[in-house]
Design a protein around this motif. Sequence first.
Motif, PDB file in Angstrom:
ATOM      1  N   PHE C 777       0.827  -1.335   0.090  1.00 29.82           N
ATOM      2  CA  PHE C 777       0.010   0.006   0.134  1.00 29.82           C
ATOM      3  C   PHE C 777       0.761   1.301  -0.074  1.00 29.82           C
ATOM      4  O   PHE C 777       2.187   1.156   0.466  1.00 29.82           O
ATOM      5  CB  PHE C 777      -1.132   0.029   1.281  1.00 29.82           C
ATOM      6  CG  PHE C 777      -1.698  -1.181   1.439  1.00 29.82           C
ATOM      7  CD1 PHE C 777      -3.009  -1.187   0.977  1.00 29.82           C
ATOM      8  CD2 PHE C 777      -1.228  -2.332   1.982  1.00 29.82           C
ATOM      9  CE1 PHE C 777      -3.926  -2.282   1.194  1.00 29.82           C
ATOM     10  CE2 PHE C 777      -1.887  -3.385   2.227  1.00 29.82           C
ATOM     11  CZ  PHE C 777      -3.398  -3.471   1.818  1.00 29.82           C
ATOM     12  N   LEU C 816      -6.878  -2.338   7.978  1.00 25.72           N
ATOM     13  CA  LEU C 816      -7.186  -2.042   6.667  1.00 25.72           C
ATOM     14  C   LEU C 816      -8.058  -3.231   6.216  1.00 25.72           C
ATOM     15  O   LEU C 816      -9.076  -2.984   5.346  1.00 25.72           O
ATOM     16  CB  LEU C 816      -5.910  -2.293   5.675  1.00 25.72           C
ATOM     17  CG  LEU C 816      -4.993  -0.884   5.805  1.00 25.72           C
ATOM     18  CD1 LEU C 816      -3.721  -1.282   5.166  1.00 25.72           C
ATOM     19  CD2 LEU C 816      -5.670   0.264   5.213  1.00 25.72           C
ATOM     20  N   LEU C 820     -11.026  -2.847   3.798  1.00 21.96           N
ATOM     21  CA  LEU C 820     -10.881  -2.990   2.307  1.00 21.96           C
ATOM     22  C   LEU C 820     -10.887  -4.379   2.228  1.00 21.96           C
ATOM     23  O   LEU C 820     -10.703  -5.187   2.964  1.00 21.96           O
ATOM     24  CB  LEU C 820      -9.475  -2.343   1.992  1.00 21.96           C
ATOM     25  CG  LEU C 820      -9.396  -0.838   2.187  1.00 21.96           C
ATOM     26  CD1 LEU C 820      -8.168  -0.236   2.016  1.00 21.96           C
ATOM     27  CD2 LEU C 820     -10.326   0.074   1.115  1.00 21.96           C
ATOM     28  N   VAL C 870      -9.516   0.308  -9.081  1.00 22.66           N
ATOM     29  CA  VAL C 870      -9.422  -1.074  -8.433  1.00 22.66           C
ATOM     30  C   VAL C 870     -10.944  -1.596  -8.605  1.00 22.66           C
ATOM     31  O   VAL C 870     -11.910  -0.878  -8.337  1.00 22.66           O
ATOM     32  CB  VAL C 870      -8.862  -1.091  -7.152  1.00 22.66           C
ATOM     33  CG1 VAL C 870      -8.642  -2.461  -6.642  1.00 22.66           C
ATOM     34  CG2 VAL C 870      -7.704  -0.260  -7.183  1.00 22.66           C
ATOM     35  N   ALA C 873     -12.868  -1.780  -5.405  1.00 23.25           N
ATOM     36  CA  ALA C 873     -12.790  -0.277  -4.815  1.00 23.25           C
ATOM     37  C   ALA C 873     -13.531  -0.224  -3.412  1.00 23.25           C
ATOM     38  O   ALA C 873     -14.625  -0.953  -3.504  1.00 23.25           O
ATOM     39  CB  ALA C 873     -13.012   0.804  -5.751  1.00 23.25           C
ATOM     40  N   LEU C 877      -9.742   4.282  -1.299  1.00 24.12           N
ATOM     41  CA  LEU C 877      -8.823   3.560  -2.299  1.00 24.12           C
ATOM     42  C   LEU C 877      -8.813   4.492  -3.340  1.00 24.12           C
ATOM     43  O   LEU C 877     -10.037   4.600  -4.220  1.00 24.12           O
ATOM     44  CB  LEU C 877      -9.383   2.211  -2.529  1.00 24.12           C
ATOM     45  CG  LEU C 877      -8.375   1.302  -3.111  1.00 24.12           C
ATOM     46  CD1 LEU C 877      -7.052   1.307  -1.959  1.00 24.12           C
ATOM     47  CD2 LEU C 877      -8.951  -0.138  -3.331  1.00 24.12           C
ATOM     48  N   SER C 880      -5.116   1.633  -8.242  1.00 27.07           N
ATOM     49  CA  SER C 880      -3.685   1.069  -8.109  1.00 27.07           C
ATOM     50  C   SER C 880      -2.785   1.209  -9.175  1.00 27.07           C
ATOM     51  O   SER C 880      -3.261   1.725 -10.165  1.00 27.07           O
ATOM     52  CB  SER C 880      -4.263  -0.519  -8.078  1.00 27.07           C
ATOM     53  OG  SER C 880      -4.612  -0.889  -9.147  1.00 27.07           O
ATOM     54  N   LEU C 889      -1.685  -0.743  -3.611  1.00 27.67           N
ATOM     55  CA  LEU C 889      -2.735   0.125  -3.553  1.00 27.67           C
ATOM     56  C   LEU C 889      -2.549   1.463  -2.989  1.00 27.67           C
ATOM     57  O   LEU C 889      -1.827   1.537  -1.977  1.00 27.67           O
ATOM     58  CB  LEU C 889      -4.008  -0.459  -2.558  1.00 27.67           C
ATOM     59  CG  LEU C 889      -4.405  -1.920  -3.155  1.00 27.67           C
ATOM     60  CD1 LEU C 889      -5.239  -2.703  -2.200  1.00 27.67           C
ATOM     61  CD2 LEU C 889      -5.112  -1.892  -4.503  1.00 27.67           C
ATOM     62  N   ILE C 891      -3.864   4.830  -1.214  1.00 25.95           N
ATOM     63  CA  ILE C 891      -4.771   4.786   0.152  1.00 25.95           C
ATOM     64  C   ILE C 891      -4.951   6.430   0.403  1.00 25.95           C
ATOM     65  O   ILE C 891      -4.010   7.054   0.259  1.00 25.95           O
ATOM     66  CB  ILE C 891      -4.517   4.094   1.381  1.00 25.95           C
ATOM     67  CG1 ILE C 891      -5.058   2.600   0.980  1.00 25.95           C
ATOM     68  CG2 ILE C 891      -5.364   4.434   2.217  1.00 25.95           C
ATOM     69  CD1 ILE C 891      -4.402   1.721   1.853  1.00 25.95           C
ATOM     70  N   ASP C 892      -6.059   6.830   0.492  1.00 29.58           N
ATOM     71  CA  ASP C 892      -6.220   8.322   0.864  1.00 29.58           C
ATOM     72  C   ASP C 892      -6.768   8.141   2.342  1.00 29.58           C
ATOM     73  O   ASP C 892      -7.902   7.635   2.667  1.00 29.58           O
ATOM     74  CB  ASP C 892      -7.453   8.974   0.225  1.00 29.58           C
ATOM     75  CG  ASP C 892      -7.812  10.261   0.565  1.00 29.58           C
ATOM     76  OD1 ASP C 892      -6.924  10.620   1.431  1.00 29.58           O
ATOM     77  OD2 ASP C 892      -8.682  10.683   0.365  1.00 29.58           O
ATOM     78  N   LEU C 896     -10.478   7.191   4.105  1.00 22.97           N
ATOM     79  CA  LEU C 896     -10.586   5.846   4.729  1.00 22.97           C
ATOM     80  C   LEU C 896     -11.175   5.977   6.017  1.00 22.97           C
ATOM     81  O   LEU C 896     -12.011   5.382   6.829  1.00 22.97           O
ATOM     82  CB  LEU C 896      -9.140   5.265   4.702  1.00 22.97           C
ATOM     83  CG  LEU C 896      -9.246   3.963   5.414  1.00 22.97           C
ATOM     84  CD1 LEU C 896      -9.676   2.878   4.451  1.00 22.97           C
ATOM     85  CD2 LEU C 896      -7.656   3.366   5.612  1.00 22.97           C
TER      86      LEU C 896
END
Lengths: 110, 153, 907
Positions: C777, C816, C820, C870, C873, C877, C880, C889, C891-892, C896
């Motif tokens: 990630f 995570l 996800l 993705v 998703a 996210l 990717s 991946l 990630i924001d 999240l």
Amino acid sequence: MATAKSTMNIQSTNGALRLDPNGDLVASTVRVLRKDILKAVEDAQTPVVLVLTATKQIDSLGITLVLGLFKSCQNKKLAFSVEGASPDLMRVFKLFNLHKFFPIAEATRE
Amino acid sequence: MSQYATFNVGERLFGLDILGVREIIRVFNITSVPRSEAHIRGLINLRGQIVTILDLSVRLGHAPLPVKDSSHIVILKHGANAAQSNGRNQGGTQDLMGLLVDAIGDVVEAEASRAEAPPANLTDAEERFLSGVLKTDAGLLVLLNVQELLSSG
Amino acid sequence: MSSFADESIISDFVAESREHLATIEPDLLRMEQEGAKVSSEVINRVFRAIHSIKGGAGFFAFEALKKLSHAMEGVLMQVRDGKLKVSAELMDVVFASLDRLKAMLDDIQASDTVPYAKELALLEAILNGQGLKVGETVKGHEKGGERDFDLDAESVRSALRRGMNLFRATAFLHKDIKDQGLTPLAFLNQALSVGICLYAFIDIEAVADLEHCLEQDLPVTLLFATVLEPELAALGLKLPAEQIKVLEVDALRKEVKAQAQAAAQPAVESSPVAQPEQPGPEPEAEAVVELPAEEKGPREAAKESGNETLRVRVDLLTNLMNLAGELVLGRNQLVRAITDYQQEIPGLGAILQNVNQVTTEMQEGIMQTRMQPIGTVFSRFPRIIRDMSRQLNKQIEVVIEGAEVELDKSIVEMLVDPLTHIIRNCADHAIETPAERKKARKDPSGTIHLHAFHEGGQINIAVHDDGRGIDAKKVLAKAVAKGLVTKAQAAEMTEREMVHLVFAPGFSMAEKVSEISGRGVGMDVVRTNVEKLGGHVEVETELGMGTTVRLRLPLTLAIIPSMIVGVADHRFAIPQVNVMEFVWVKASEVTQRIEQVQGALVLRLRDKLLPLVRLADVLGIQRIFHDPATGEPKADRRESLADRRGELPEVLAGATERDGDRRTDWRTDHNIIVLRVGKNHYGVIVDELFDIEEIVVKPLSGFIQGTKCFSGATILGDGRVIMILDGGGLASAANLHFTDLQAEEIRRAEEEKAHAALKASRRRSVILFEAAAGERFTVPQDHVLRLERISRDKVELIGDREYIEYRGEGLPLLRLDRHLAVRPLKADLEEFFLVIPKIPGQSSTARPPAGILISQILDALDVEVELKAVEFAGPGLLGSAVVQDHLTLFIDPVSLLKAAGLMGGVA
């Protein structure tokens, strides 16, 4: 009065010291000649005559030698002259105006 | 009597009053002038002077002359004085011109007054540049109109 | 004494001698009056005068004159040296002798008939009365004097008559004769083969005695006459050039005397008095050079006083200039032809250099004769302006500065029209009416200031007016209205560029067509004319204050340094002033740097687009290429690029290498010469570049009218005629449109900007980490507040939520896999890492909302990737991408956390 070596005949005649080299006055001969002449004129009291009848060629060193001899004679207050110069030699002496410093006599043709 | 320098271009024998000819030289090293008129054959260095060479054949409306062993250049006297007026040839030097020809003939003597009008079967270009014909021992001599040859256009 | 030349030389000598005698009479009187106190300057002057008469007399063999003057000289020398006192009696004798000299000079040919024995005897008596020492010295001189004239006067005269130069050559017996393998006789014979040996001597004083003489390298001095120049003489004598000294004829007599004296010395036994008098040839020679100069002083001044001019026909000058040009070419040819022999022929270099210098100087000299002051053009403007101001009811003053600045006549002539145009513009448009000027608080009378000056080998001409100035915006509006520039182009223009639009073809500022100017032909004609002259024109303006038009011009048109280029087997010259730079594009870079824009070839050069033309195409020359296999030149049968606009030229598409053979050869290195035409630049592709040569411009025959591509022709050093390319003509023949390219440049700049922005958006600084093994990630670095390492026993469970104590408070932990579609962390991990996100807008000391649990931190790095959506998703996210060969991946963390309901009061 001959020297041991045959580079030059030295004679004292008619109140003059006659130096008569046996050959050319060139680089290969002048150093020996100089030695002999030096010895010959060391105690000279009479005029010096350089006889060049046997000399066909004269190069730069030869001329220098003649001039040196003239100069030495001058220092000793002795008269100096050259005799028996071949036409070629005569030409060189004249071109360099050496005849203005001392008498130069041409070889008498036979 | 006038004297004419004669030369061949193709089949024809041309003549120029010898007083108008400066000299005749062999052809050598012509520098072409790209994008110039077809009848401008190029430039040569004549003892330090640049001479513009005309292809007489092209000028008369024919194909360019191939340079052969016999080819010569007839250098004209007094060049194109018209050149002075359009400002390209400044500095007052002579604008020397030469004609490329196939072969050089003899100098021919003839009475100028006996020249006849050019024959009728001429192309327009020829008509413009030819001033007349002369019957001589060497054959029919076609006289060139130098003024017109060296005029622009 | 029969020949005319002799007569004229002798009459010169007589005139000169009379002048001498006339000048010394007052000096002799002064000597008598002042006696011992008389200045040495006076005595020297007298001495030199007599000395020079004696020299001439000896030279021309006037025996009586010589003897008498010689004796006088002897007496004067004694006086000069303080060995004789000036007395009335002495002066009686001197004056009497002087009268005799005058009498002799009155009829020089009969000079020997003038009685002088009495005066001579008196003079000698004076000399002899001076004691033995001095007497002997003089005797020596006497003798020397005779020797002096051993030198055959006739042969000297004859040498001079034959235009020979006199030299004093010094040859060293060892260095120059023996070491060269020569005997003295051979050396002299060699010398005599190239000239006449007038006199030769060995400095006997310098000779050491017999014991030491052989170690000396004695100098032989030759007085030598030859037609050869010094360098050649040195060559002929096989002597170094510095051992050859040119003798002025005047100098000769003194030189001869000096040598005679030297030669005379041995005859005088030890004469200390004479010692200082006996100079070696060197110092005496120096003095000799000076003496005549002094003597000549007043006469030369008299000659120069009439700074005369001569009218010469221009065509004569033009012809001379052409010949000089030819000479330059001839010299170049000569240099080229014999350069290879420089090693073999000693001294050749010196000769070449001499020829070189003389040629250059001669050319410059002839150039000078064609120079004309710009004032000849300037002077017509006051009148034009006077007439115009009356017509226009304006008050205009003309100020001229630098009217004396000189330019080649042809340039001056060709400047008349452009300058007249500029001046008329000033009066018509620039200078306001008195009423307008008053309103603008200006002097009601306007001024046009013409100023010419030299700068950096060029001539600048500035025409300045204090009028209303050029309104750049108005100019632009006009240009747009006339369709000279597009609106888009207009938007990008600097003020300066706008003002320079006045030079655009077809531009006219006049609101209405005035009677005087503004008929549509405008500044573009000025520009064209100035550029034809190889110059440049620029405008500076300040609204309301005035305008300056600046012309920069070469001094002369006739000879210009040019670059010689080759296309196929053709050669062309490009004047260097037009050449901005030379660009060499390597074959491998051709496709990157050369491209097509709107059907035209362009080169990318420092972010600019440079239009390119192939010289071969523009001139319709069949290109040749070199067969890759045999290296033989062959005609390239492809159509010229110029005819194939719109298609990708094969040279560039060469990458396609459709038939892989010779086409690849077109992808050779490209030689591009960047030319300047006005403010536009373009590149010319040529096959070969040669040297820069100074070429003599020859006008093209007026008969050749079909092409504007050439400004003239020239003859190269090898005799070949080549054409001189005209930058402007070439550009128009190639149909270059600079304005199109400007628009393209602008478009590209914008594109570039957008591209850069896009690129920037793709660029991310991220923290790369792993959660479950093999699952990677990233989070943006600027979204991370802190990374912490924690051990498992620090994790506390409250409900189903995990916490950790962080800075004294409970920090919720986020796994995570809870949010996800990823695998959970390994259960048996003893240690975790914690990513503590940074919430935008929150200070770094604020309490973070949560931490993300991960297994290990891999890297902190910059990636440039395009994220792919993705499929699985989930919230937070971004997408990717492959990072370091692993699918990763992105990630924001903030979204999240939001999705996980952990943002609490923060959001």
